[in-house]
Design a protein around this motif. Structure first.
Motif, PDB file in Angstrom:
ATOM      1  N   ARG A 181       0.989   6.414  -9.300  1.00 57.14           N
ATOM      2  CA  ARG A 181       1.065   6.927  -7.927  1.00 57.14           C
ATOM      3  C   ARG A 181      -0.293   6.928  -7.246  1.00 57.14           C
ATOM      4  NH1 ARG A 181       5.580  10.223  -7.279  1.00 57.14           N
ATOM      5  NH2 ARG A 181       6.749  10.604  -9.182  1.00 57.14           N
ATOM      6  N   CYS A 182      -0.259   7.018  -5.940  1.00 55.71           N
ATOM      7  CA  CYS A 182      -1.494   7.309  -5.209  1.00 55.71           C
ATOM      8  C   CYS A 182      -1.879   8.750  -5.506  1.00 55.71           C
ATOM      9  CB  CYS A 182      -1.267   7.128  -3.715  1.00 55.71           C
ATOM     10  SG  CYS A 182      -2.637   7.798  -2.737  1.00 55.71           S
ATOM     11  N   PRO A 183      -3.129   9.013  -5.933  1.00 58.95           N
ATOM     12  CA  PRO A 183      -3.526  10.383  -6.250  1.00 58.95           C
ATOM     13  C   PRO A 183      -3.613  11.268  -5.010  1.00 58.95           C
ATOM     14  CG  PRO A 183      -5.368   8.861  -6.577  1.00 58.95           C
ATOM     15  CD  PRO A 183      -4.171   8.033  -6.188  1.00 58.95           C
ATOM     16  N   ASN A 184      -3.678  10.661  -3.834  1.00 58.83           N
ATOM     17  CA  ASN A 184      -3.791  11.445  -2.597  1.00 58.83           C
ATOM     18  C   ASN A 184      -2.420  11.802  -2.017  1.00 58.83           C
ATOM     19  OD1 ASN A 184      -5.303  12.637  -0.389  1.00 58.83           O
ATOM     20  ND2 ASN A 184      -4.585  10.895   0.823  1.00 58.83           N
ATOM     21  N   CYS A 185      -1.576  10.804  -1.731  1.00 65.31           N
ATOM     22  CA  CYS A 185      -0.282  11.093  -1.092  1.00 65.31           C
ATOM     23  C   CYS A 185       0.857  11.198  -2.095  1.00 65.31           C
ATOM     24  CB  CYS A 185       0.039  10.055  -0.016  1.00 65.31           C
ATOM     25  SG  CYS A 185       0.346   8.388  -0.625  1.00 65.31           S
ATOM     26  N   GLY A 186       0.623  10.746  -3.333  1.00 62.54           N
ATOM     27  CA  GLY A 186       1.646  10.906  -4.364  1.00 62.54           C
ATOM     28  C   GLY A 186       2.715   9.826  -4.372  1.00 62.54           C
ATOM     29  N   LYS A 188       0.838  -1.201   0.000  1.00 61.04           N
ATOM     30  CA  LYS A 188       0.000   0.000   0.000  1.00 61.04           C
ATOM     31  C   LYS A 188       0.870   1.246   0.000  1.00 61.04           C
ATOM     32  CE  LYS A 188      -0.383   0.046   5.018  1.00 61.04           C
ATOM     33  NZ  LYS A 188      -1.230   0.129   6.190  1.00 61.04           N
ATOM     34  N   CYS A 189       0.226   2.379  -0.287  1.00 56.68           N
ATOM     35  CA  CYS A 189       0.909   3.670  -0.185  1.00 56.68           C
ATOM     36  C   CYS A 189       0.909   4.115   1.277  1.00 56.68           C
ATOM     37  CB  CYS A 189       0.202   4.691  -1.063  1.00 56.68           C
ATOM     38  SG  CYS A 189      -1.479   5.024  -0.502  1.00 56.68           S
ATOM     39  N   SER A 190       1.582   5.217   1.553  1.00 58.24           N
ATOM     40  CA  SER A 190       1.703   5.615   2.963  1.00 58.24           C
ATOM     41  C   SER A 190       0.392   6.130   3.548  1.00 58.24           C
ATOM     42  CB  SER A 190       2.831   6.634   3.152  1.00 58.24           C
ATOM     43  OG  SER A 190       2.648   7.740   2.316  1.00 58.24           O
ATOM     44  N   CYS A 191      -0.521   6.692   2.731  1.00 61.41           N
ATOM     45  CA  CYS A 191      -1.802   7.155   3.298  1.00 61.41           C
ATOM     46  C   CYS A 191      -2.837   6.041   3.344  1.00 61.41           C
ATOM     47  CB  CYS A 191      -2.328   8.374   2.526  1.00 61.41           C
ATOM     48  SG  CYS A 191      -3.236   8.002   1.009  1.00 61.41           S
ATOM     49  N   GLY A 192      -2.594   4.936   2.639  1.00 54.93           N
ATOM     50  CA  GLY A 192      -3.488   3.787   2.701  1.00 54.93           C
ATOM     51  C   GLY A 192      -4.629   3.801   1.702  1.00 54.93           C
ATOM     52  N   GLN A 193      -4.742   4.871   0.902  1.00 52.80           N
ATOM     53  CA  GLN A 193      -5.847   4.942  -0.067  1.00 52.80           C
ATOM     54  C   GLN A 193      -5.663   3.923  -1.193  1.00 52.80           C
ATOM     55  OE1 GLN A 193      -7.302   9.028  -0.842  1.00 52.80           O
ATOM     56  NE2 GLN A 193      -7.207   8.508  -3.016  1.00 52.80           N
ATOM     57  N   VAL A 194      -4.401   3.595  -1.511  1.00 52.93           N
ATOM     58  CA  VAL A 194      -4.105   2.607  -2.546  1.00 52.93           C
ATOM     59  C   VAL A 194      -3.580   1.335  -1.890  1.00 52.93           C
ATOM     60  CG1 VAL A 194      -2.512   2.039  -4.434  1.00 52.93           C
ATOM     61  CG2 VAL A 194      -3.636   4.277  -4.380  1.00 52.93           C
TER      62      VAL A 194
HETATM   63 ZN   LIG Z   1      -1.651   7.339  -0.666  1.00 52.68          ZN
END
Ligand SMILES: [Zn+2]
Ligand SMILES: [Zn+2]
Length: 154
Positions: free
Chosen positions: A75-80, A7-13
């Motif tokens: 990329r994650c669109p939220n945290c990049g 996952k990405c660091s913000c967890g959205q992906v």
């Molecule tokens: Zn993210």
């Protein structure tokens, strides 16, 4: 079969890998140092068809690559955060950003590449093959990985 999750660091992906990678290497080139704002990146090469997005969606940026052809980064669109990339025109070959895995220790690098731009203060262990530039796949890939790579590059 082993499944890997990341996952990405913000967890959205969030994502799952449906196979072991073809090969995992650590790249010390100056572009990767810049892309990651870090000392090097760990990349796992695999078939795009073996990557499943289980949560969220991915945005895309295009950046330079060593070959000059460019590099599409997902990329994650939220945290990049970078999740994976494709070399331009090679959409069947996915270049996973290995340390986005929940347990990146499961896929340690099998080679270090571009040591001629490795940061001087970084000391590497002796048990992983090192290359000043890139390796020849025939030298270090298993027969199975060579075959999978051949198909992924088609
Ligand atoms: Zn993210
Ligand atoms: Zn690199």
């Amino acid at each position: 079969m082993t499944k890997y999750n990341g996952k990405c660091s913000c967890g959205q992906v969030q994502y799952t890998l449906n196979s072991d990678p073809i090969f995992t290497h650590a790249c010390h080139c100056s572009l990767c140092q810049r892309y990651t704002a870090s000392a090097f990146i760990v990349h796992s090469l695999m078939e795009t068809s073996n990557f499943t997005l289980t949560r969220g969606s991915l945005s895309e940026t295009v950046g330079p690559s060593g070959s000059g052809k460019g590099h599409v980064i997902k990329r994650c669109p939220n945290c990049g955060d970078q999740i994976y990339s494709h070399f331009m025109g090679l959409n069947n070959l996915l270049v996973l950003k290995t340390t986005t895995l929940s347990n990146a220790n499961e896929l340690p690098p099998q080679a270090h590449v571009f040591l001629d731009s490795k940061l001087e203060w970084l000391k590497l262990s002796d048990n992983i093959p090192k290359f000043d530039k890139f390796y020849r796949r025939e030298e270090i890939y298993s027969d199975e990985s060579l075959e999978r790579m051949k198909i992924a590059l088609q």
